[in-house]
Enzyme design. Structure first.
Site, short mmCIF file in Angstrom:
data_model
loop_
_atom_site.label_atom_id
_atom_site.label_comp_id
_atom_site.label_asym_id
_atom_site.label_seq_id
_atom_site.Cartn_x
_atom_site.Cartn_y
_atom_site.Cartn_z
N SER A 218 -7.12 -5.81 -0.15
CA SER A 218 -8.36 -6.02 -0.88
C SER A 218 -8.30 -7.27 -1.76
CB SER A 218 -8.64 -4.76 -1.70
OG SER A 218 -10.00 -4.66 -1.95
N HIS B 196 -11.46 2.32 2.81
CA HIS B 196 -10.78 1.14 2.25
C HIS B 196 -9.46 1.59 1.60
CE1 HIS B 196 -10.70 -2.84 0.52
NE2 HIS B 196 -10.71 -2.39 -0.72
C1 GTR Z 1 -14.27 -4.51 -4.72
C2 GTR Z 1 -14.58 -5.94 -4.40
C3 GTR Z 1 -13.91 -6.29 -3.12
C4 GTR Z 1 -12.46 -5.88 -3.11
C5 GTR Z 1 -12.20 -4.58 -3.84
C6 GTR Z 1 -10.78 -4.28 -4.23
O1 GTR Z 1 -14.99 -3.96 -5.73
O2 GTR Z 1 -15.94 -6.09 -4.36
O3 GTR Z 1 -14.08 -7.65 -2.83
O4 GTR Z 1 -11.66 -6.88 -3.60
O5 GTR Z 1 -12.91 -4.48 -4.99
O6 GTR Z 1 -10.01 -5.15 -4.58
O7 GTR Z 1 -10.45 -3.11 -4.25
#
Ligand code: GTR
Length: 425
Positions: free
Chosen positions: A265, A406
């Site tokens: 991420s 995610h």
């Molecule tokens: C989210 C962000 C993403 C990603 C994520 C993370 O809120 O919008 O781009 O980086 O965080 O790092 O878990």
């Protein structure tokens, strides 16, 4: 009459573009049928209009040019000044994890004289393997104690986000231990004969809009000769990863020619920028790095440039914010960031439930980067369409999409470890 019709047609086309423009920037789209056409910058087209013919032209002309575009437009300046690292072994246990591993905790001093500026690295080495060994390195989200339920790991003492498990007043507590253990398949990594190393990204810069005030963009500003606003939080995190690699070169248990960098991420974005900036990282894993990382910003799907800049104003260079309302003007896109990894082995991974990162954008971006790998005689992704779930594709660039949200899972690690085994056999 014909003229009138032409005018109406032109107006219709224009209004359609404007609608797409507005929609792209302010809202997120997750309907594939609504993705408007977009044009990617040609990664092989040089400034003078010629096409890159071979790896020499890539290395000498096009790569530095694209790297510079990234510094200018997205991540900010990368420090060029070198500081001789100082290290202190804080702790070592040769019988960690029930005897299968040796644990080391090492303090890396980042400032030549001020010993309050440091990051602490946690390492596990497999005990049953001849040293030196390759290593997987990446940041964790809430402190080294989070990657494993191991009472021997020092509890992080710095600022952690409020939402970190067990955090009280933005400080970790004993109940934070092991909070990220599922994202760090330590035993699996050791079983492949690799060491694993991690540090807390907040040691470099706390992840909030004021983080730069206490992070290295301030504490190292005179040493590195860069003002805080000339770079970014992601730049600071990337810089820290290279300082960890400097340490690896001094640790005789590590094969510093086989350093795999991994990031999930936002930490995937940092890992990509670190590997773009430092060719010593020999293998790169982008786990759902999404917008500003592996995916395509010009493709209207999932997170947008506008949204990410509004939510995380500190992550990127100030110029990146000017593209929020006009991604067409961006001279770069994710495929160019991935191209900066060439010819090193690169794994890009997505998750079906992580529409925010735009899995298809990540796939298309990884595929497109293959044009640069081809200059080096390396094969990227040789299929045209998104693969099925759990069907990794590609060669020196590899890609998979798995079921689920995610995250970083055992499945993801198994693919990365097999990939490293194959590249390094
Ligand atoms: C989210 C962000 C993403 C990603 C994520 C993370 O809120 O919008 O781009 O980086 O965080 O790092 O878990």
């Amino acid at each position: 009459m014909i003229l009138k019709r032409t005018i109406v047609f032109v107006l219709l086309i224009c209004s359609c573009f404007v609608q797409n423009g507005i929609a792209q920037t302010n809202t997120s789209n997750t309907d594939e049928s609504k993705v408007p056409p977009y044009t990617l910058p040609d990664v092989l087209k040089m400034k003078d209009g010629r096409e890159v013919k071979n790896s020499q032209e890539w290395n000498n002309i096009q790569r530095p040019y694209i790297y510079h575009l990234y510094e200018e437009n997205q991540f900010g300046k990368y420090p060029v000044k070198k500081i001789a690292g100082k290290y202190r072994l804080l702790e070592k246990d040769e019988h960690a994890l029930g005897g299968i591993a040796t644990r080391k905790q090492v303090r890396i001093y980042l400032h030549p004289t001020d010993t309050s500026v440091y990051t602490d690295v946690l390492l596990y080495f497999p005990n049953n393997v001849k040293k030196p060994v390759p290593v997987f390195v990446g940041y964790n989200f809430s402190g080294n104690h989070a990657i494993q339920n191991d009472a021997g790991i020092m509890l992080s003492q710095t600022w952690v986000p409020t939402k970190s498990k067990g955090a009280v007043n933005n400080r970790a507590t004993d109940s934070s231990r092991g909070a990220e253990a599922s994202q760090w398949q330590v035993k699996e990594i050791l079983a492949h004969g690799y060491a694993v190393a991690t540090a807390y990204y907040g040691d470099l810069e706390p992840d909030n809009p004021d983080g730069w005030k206490t992070g290295i963009r301030t504490t190292l500003k005179d040493v590195l000769k860069i003002q805080p606003e000339e770079w970014s939080a992601i730049g600071a995190w990337a810089y820290g990863l290279s300082r960890i690699l400097d340490y690896f070169q001094k640790d005789k248990d590590i094969n510093a020619n086989k350093v795999a960098i991994i990031g999930h991420s936002r930490l995937g974005k940092a890992a990509l920028w670190a590997a773009a900036s430092d060719k010593r990282f020999a293998l790169i894993v982008s786990n759902e790095s999404g917008e500003g990382g592996a995916t395509l910003s010009k493709r209207w799907y999932g997170e947008t440039v506008k949204i990410i800049n509004e939510k995380f104003p500190h992550w990127f260079a100030s110029k990146y914010k000017t593209y929020g309302d006009n991604t067409d003007a961006l001279p770069i896109d994710g495929h160019m960031l991935l191209s900066l990894m060439a010819p090193r082995p690169l794994y890009v991974a997505s998750a079906e439930g992580d529409t925010w990162s735009d899995p298809k954008g990540e796939f298309l971006s990884a595929k497109e980067a293959g044009r640069v790998y081809a200059l080096f005689g390396k094969k990227g992704i040789d299929v045209d369409n998104m693969p099925l779930l759990h069907h990794p594709v590609g060669n020196t660039i590899r890609y998979h999409i798995r079921a689920g949200k995610h995250d970083v899972t055992l499945y993801d690690w198994q693919q990365y470890l097999q990939f490293a085994d194959k590249q390094w056999e």
